[in-house]
Design a protein around this motif. Structure first.
Motif, PDB file in Angstrom:
ATOM      1  N   GLY A 115     -75.504 -30.786 -54.586  1.00  0.00           N
ATOM      2  CA  GLY A 115     -75.852 -30.168 -55.954  1.00  0.00           C
ATOM      3  C   GLY A 115     -76.992 -31.039 -56.259  1.00  0.00           C
ATOM      4  N   ALA A 116     -78.042 -30.364 -57.009  1.00  0.00           N
ATOM      5  CA  ALA A 116     -79.322 -30.849 -57.588  1.00  0.00           C
ATOM      6  C   ALA A 116     -78.933 -31.940 -58.400  1.00  0.00           C
ATOM      7  N   ASP A 117     -77.751 -31.852 -59.042  1.00  0.00           N
ATOM      8  CA  ASP A 117     -77.363 -33.167 -59.857  1.00  0.00           C
ATOM      9  C   ASP A 117     -76.285 -34.199 -59.254  1.00  0.00           C
ATOM     10  N   SER A 118     -76.124 -33.885 -57.984  1.00  0.00           N
ATOM     11  CA  SER A 118     -75.186 -34.773 -57.202  1.00  0.00           C
ATOM     12  C   SER A 118     -73.861 -34.728 -57.681  1.00  0.00           C
ATOM     13  N   SER A 119     -73.108 -33.626 -58.400  1.00  0.00           N
ATOM     14  CA  SER A 119     -72.101 -33.745 -58.918  1.00  0.00           C
ATOM     15  C   SER A 119     -70.923 -33.052 -58.103  1.00  0.00           C
TER      16      SER A 119
ATOM     17  N   GLY B  31     -89.709 -23.583 -60.641  1.00  0.00           N
ATOM     18  CA  GLY B  31     -89.720 -24.498 -59.417  1.00  0.00           C
ATOM     19  C   GLY B  31     -90.174 -25.773 -59.534  1.00  0.00           C
ATOM     20  N   GLN B  32     -90.529 -26.237 -60.873  1.00  0.00           N
ATOM     21  CA  GLN B  32     -91.221 -27.792 -61.082  1.00  0.00           C
ATOM     22  C   GLN B  32     -89.640 -28.432 -61.637  1.00  0.00           C
ATOM     23  N   SER B  33     -89.550 -29.689 -61.219  1.00  0.00           N
ATOM     24  CA  SER B  33     -88.816 -30.450 -61.841  1.00  0.00           C
ATOM     25  C   SER B  33     -89.004 -30.922 -63.343  1.00  0.00           C
ATOM     26  N   ILE B  34     -88.053 -31.280 -64.189  1.00  0.00           N
ATOM     27  CA  ILE B  34     -88.179 -31.606 -65.417  1.00  0.00           C
ATOM     28  C   ILE B  34     -89.274 -32.728 -65.675  1.00  0.00           C
ATOM     29  N   ALA B  35     -89.184 -33.809 -64.729  1.00  0.00           N
ATOM     30  CA  ALA B  35     -90.014 -34.973 -64.956  1.00  0.00           C
ATOM     31  C   ALA B  35     -91.606 -34.069 -64.703  1.00  0.00           C
ATOM     32  N   THR B  71     -81.269 -37.605 -70.721  1.00  0.00           N
ATOM     33  CA  THR B  71     -79.967 -37.049 -71.009  1.00  0.00           C
ATOM     34  C   THR B  71     -80.656 -35.515 -71.003  1.00  0.00           C
ATOM     35  N   VAL B  72     -79.722 -34.834 -70.212  1.00  0.00           N
ATOM     36  CA  VAL B  72     -80.157 -33.294 -70.022  1.00  0.00           C
ATOM     37  C   VAL B  72     -79.015 -32.291 -70.397  1.00  0.00           C
ATOM     38  N   ASN B  73     -79.164 -31.443 -71.449  1.00  0.00           N
ATOM     39  CA  ASN B  73     -77.983 -30.456 -71.921  1.00  0.00           C
ATOM     40  C   ASN B  73     -76.823 -31.469 -72.191  1.00  0.00           C
ATOM     41  N   GLY B  74     -76.940 -32.457 -72.685  1.00  0.00           N
ATOM     42  CA  GLY B  74     -76.052 -33.702 -73.122  1.00  0.00           C
ATOM     43  C   GLY B  74     -75.583 -34.314 -72.215  1.00  0.00           C
ATOM     44  N   ARG B  75     -75.885 -34.295 -70.850  1.00  0.00           N
ATOM     45  CA  ARG B  75     -75.246 -35.248 -69.855  1.00  0.00           C
ATOM     46  C   ARG B  75     -76.410 -36.271 -69.572  1.00  0.00           C
ATOM     47  N   PRO B  87     -84.873 -22.756 -67.869  1.00  0.00           N
ATOM     48  CA  PRO B  87     -85.502 -22.255 -69.084  1.00  0.00           C
ATOM     49  C   PRO B  87     -84.161 -22.616 -70.112  1.00  0.00           C
ATOM     50  N   GLY B  88     -84.668 -23.254 -71.273  1.00  0.00           N
ATOM     51  CA  GLY B  88     -83.861 -23.604 -72.299  1.00  0.00           C
ATOM     52  C   GLY B  88     -83.105 -25.036 -72.211  1.00  0.00           C
ATOM     53  N   ASP B  89     -83.205 -25.636 -71.004  1.00  0.00           N
ATOM     54  CA  ASP B  89     -82.853 -27.163 -70.584  1.00  0.00           C
ATOM     55  C   ASP B  89     -83.128 -27.877 -72.117  1.00  0.00           C
ATOM     56  N   LEU B  90     -82.333 -28.762 -72.597  1.00  0.00           N
ATOM     57  CA  LEU B  90     -82.553 -29.719 -73.527  1.00  0.00           C
ATOM     58  C   LEU B  90     -82.577 -31.128 -73.008  1.00  0.00           C
ATOM     59  N   VAL B  91     -83.779 -31.546 -73.052  1.00  0.00           N
ATOM     60  CA  VAL B  91     -83.883 -32.832 -72.613  1.00  0.00           C
ATOM     61  C   VAL B  91     -84.140 -33.908 -73.669  1.00  0.00           C
ATOM     62  N   THR B  92     -83.372 -34.900 -73.793  1.00  0.00           N
ATOM     63  CA  THR B  92     -83.565 -36.017 -74.870  1.00  0.00           C
ATOM     64  C   THR B  92     -83.528 -37.487 -74.455  1.00  0.00           C
ATOM     65  N   THR B  93     -84.539 -38.133 -74.894  1.00  0.00           N
ATOM     66  CA  THR B  93     -84.723 -39.536 -74.484  1.00  0.00           C
ATOM     67  C   THR B  93     -83.544 -40.355 -74.395  1.00  0.00           C
ATOM     68  N   GLN B  94     -83.248 -40.869 -73.316  1.00  0.00           N
ATOM     69  CA  GLN B  94     -81.984 -41.566 -73.072  1.00  0.00           C
ATOM     70  C   GLN B  94     -82.168 -42.998 -73.550  1.00  0.00           C
ATOM     71  N   GLU B  95     -81.169 -43.595 -74.762  1.00  0.00           N
ATOM     72  CA  GLU B  95     -81.157 -44.853 -75.044  1.00  0.00           C
ATOM     73  C   GLU B  95     -80.255 -45.791 -74.155  1.00  0.00           C
ATOM     74  N   GLY B  96     -80.710 -46.649 -73.485  1.00  0.00           N
ATOM     75  CA  GLY B  96     -79.823 -47.431 -72.748  1.00  0.00           C
ATOM     76  C   GLY B  96     -79.111 -46.763 -71.695  1.00  0.00           C
ATOM     77  N   HIS B  97     -77.862 -47.035 -71.665  1.00  0.00           N
ATOM     78  CA  HIS B  97     -76.950 -46.423 -70.349  1.00  0.00           C
ATOM     79  C   HIS B  97     -76.754 -44.971 -70.937  1.00  0.00           C
TER      80      HIS B  97
END
Lengths: 469, 104
Positions: A115-119, B31-35, B71-75, B87-97
């Protein structure tokens, strides 16, 4: 952890599993299927091509992806043959399958994160395995190299080729090796200003073996094409020069470059500053071979100090049932990878090697060794480091800690340095800092192969599953 | 015409969709990655390091270096250079781990 993850699948054993869908893997899998083998092609990426032939997703509607590639028609030819074999059921192509460990045996078992997220996870059985996992870039740290906007030369290429994006408007390119020229040309063609390309080595090293160069006219043409393209875009190539510091607080705003002596020590008084908003940097490529070295496969040290798998003339590794092709046998480029992939497939299928393929492999391998020697890091490259420069990006381990381990705590090899400092214990499994730590331990010459049970981070839930599927 | 990566390969992407980065809308192409979407918007950092709290973003671009975690959509700990932007992905700056919620 395992809730919501797809159930693991145990595929029926294939005649051949090919790991990696770059030039070597593609050439190998289609040649094996041509000879009637039932094959599975496992690749971490979303589409075939690997890094060299990385290209935009179809949704981006690129009519001319060839403009960011050499020999694009070679790839489209391989991709068409792959599609025919897939349609006929002779090849199963599993995208987003990152193989993280291989179990040897009469029937090999390959464990993959999916998977794209390797899960997700899968286990694939095969009677033979062709390792075509390519390479990643070698990095040598320097002050400021962890600033956002400093990216690897290959990374700049990858993000451009797949995502059609640039890291900045004014991008300095630096390091060592032919990838720098390719990266600079693509960046400039895509609209970036490239104020300078800095090659730490000296291309005159190639001139020491005119016979080897003369036997690969294609490589000379490629070099000339890059040179002409750089000139057309007004990009200057500076030999025996390096970025010795990147400046900025939250992102790179400029670099200091300096001339290097023959041992890569910066020459005092030659420093000058170049303003830029991005830097693409790299020092050649490192074979990605941990799946094989973990099983004890024999290796060799390449003239540039990297470690590659040792293979015989039929591309067999020292492990029964495991073949290797392309960069895993020593970095040598796409054309060599394709020749070796096909040679391996013929051997696995029990067919005789073709004499023309053997000859092409020999000429290109000789050139690769010459190239490796020309771009080996100079003995004193570490002169541009400072005590606080981070060597390991993941674990944020500074040079001072590595030197303390070496000078005061009795470490003499990268593994001991890792245990004492955590350099190489992070997410990337030492891919980013490993070569530099090995160099700091006294050069790549004494460097054994890294042994890593997992070739990428794996969910704990996955490891908790019984290995018998 | 200004030279751009898209113009170079004569790309004809569909209309941009939107992802969210730290609460701000960021356009992304299918077709683009988040980065890639973040780079296109001039954003180079979306993580802070565990020890020094320093900013990091995409470095190797091929999934090997793990610098581009966010952190993407809480993960947490998602490699944004490999994850397609949806579409609608929520990306947040990840602090540390990225596991501050576990208080470890």
């Amino acid at each position: 952890m395992s809730s919501g993850r797809p159930r693991r699948l145990l595929h029926p054993p294939y005649d051949l599993a090919v790991i990696g869908a770059g030039p070597a893997g593609l050439a190998g899998v289609v040649a094996a299927a041509d000879r009637g083998l039932r094959c599975v092609l496992l690749d971490a990426g979303a589409r075939a091509g690997g890094q060299y032939y990385r290209h935009p997703a179809p949704e981006l509607g690129a009519a001319r992806p060839d403009r960011l590639h050499h020999h694009w028609s070679v790839f489209t030819g391989l991709a068409e043959r792959l599609a025919e074999h897939v349609a006929a059921g002779r090849i199963v192509h599993l995208v987003h399958h990152h193989v993280w460990t291989a179990e040897a045996g009469a029937e090999w078992r390959l464990h993959a994160a999916t998977g794209a997220d390797s899960s997700g996870s899968a286990v694939i059985g095969a009677r033979a395995v062709l390792l075509a996992t390519g390479a990643y870039e070698r990095q040598l740290p320097f002050p400021g190299w962890t600033l956002p906007g400093v990216v690897t030369a290959g990374g700049a290429q990858a993000m451009l080729k797949a995502g059609l994006v640039l890291p900045g408007r004014r991008v300095v390119v630096a390091g060592s090796g032919p990838l720098l020229l390719a990266a600079a040309v693509s960046l400039a063609a895509a609209g970036a200003e490239v104020p300078a390309v800095l090659e730490a080595g000296d291309y005159l090293g190639y001139a020491r073996r005119p016979g080897v160069l003369g036997a690969v006219p294609g490589k000379l043409v490629e070099g000339a094409v890059h040179g002409a393209a750089l000139a057309r875009h007004g990009v200057r190539l500076h030999r025996s020069s390096a970025v010795v510091e990147a400046h900025g607080t939250d992102r790179v705003t400029g670099v200091t470059v300096a001339r290097l002596d023959a041992r890569w020590r910066p020459v005092p008084g030659t420093e000058r500053r170049i303003a830029c908003d991005a830097l693409a940097v790299g020092h050649g490529l490192v074979p990605q071979i941990e799946l094989a070295t973990e099983l004890g496969a024999a290796t060799r040290t390449v003239p540039d100090g990297t470690v590659a798998l040792r293979v015989d003339r039929r591309q067999r590794t020292s492990l029964p049932g495991l073949w290797a092709a392309g960069e895993t046998c020593g970095v040598g480029g796409a054309e060599l990878a394709i020749a070796e992939g096909e040679l391996a497939a013929r051997a696995i299928a029990g067919a005789a090697p073709s004499r023309s393929l053997l000859s092409r492999r020999r000429r290109l391998r000789e050139f690769a060794e010459l190239m490796a020697a020309a771009h080996r890091p100079g003995l004193d490259w570490s002169a541009w480091l400072r005590p606080e420069t981070e060597v390991c990006r993941c674990e944020e381990v500074p040079v001072a800690a590595v030197r303390e381990a070496l000078d005061e705590l009795g470490a003499s090899d990268a593994r001991t340095v890792k245990l004492l400092t955590r350099a190489g214990m992070g997410w990337c499994q030492g891919r980013m800092c490993g070569p530099a730590v090995a160099e700091l331990c006294g050069g790549g010459q004494q460097r054994g192969a890294d042994s890593r049970p997992l070739s990428c981070p794996v969910l704990l839930g996955e490891l908790a599953e019984p290995l018998d599927g | 015409m200004r030279r751009t990566p898209a113009a170079l390969v004569e790309a004809d992407p569909g209309p941009a969709h939107t992802i969210e980065f730290d609460g701000r809308p960021v356009p992304a192409l299918a077709g683009q990655s988040i980065a890639a979407a973040l780079w296109a918007h001039g954003i180079l950092a979306w993580r802070t390091t565990r020890v020094g709290g320093r900013p990091r973003g995409a470095f190797c671009g091929i999934g090997a270096c793990f610098d581009c975690l966010a952190t993407v959509n809480g993960r947490p700990n998602q490699r944004t250079c490999l994850l397609p932007a949806e579409p609608g992905d929520l990306v947040t700056t990840q602090e540390g781990h990225g596991h501050a919620d576990l208080a470890v």
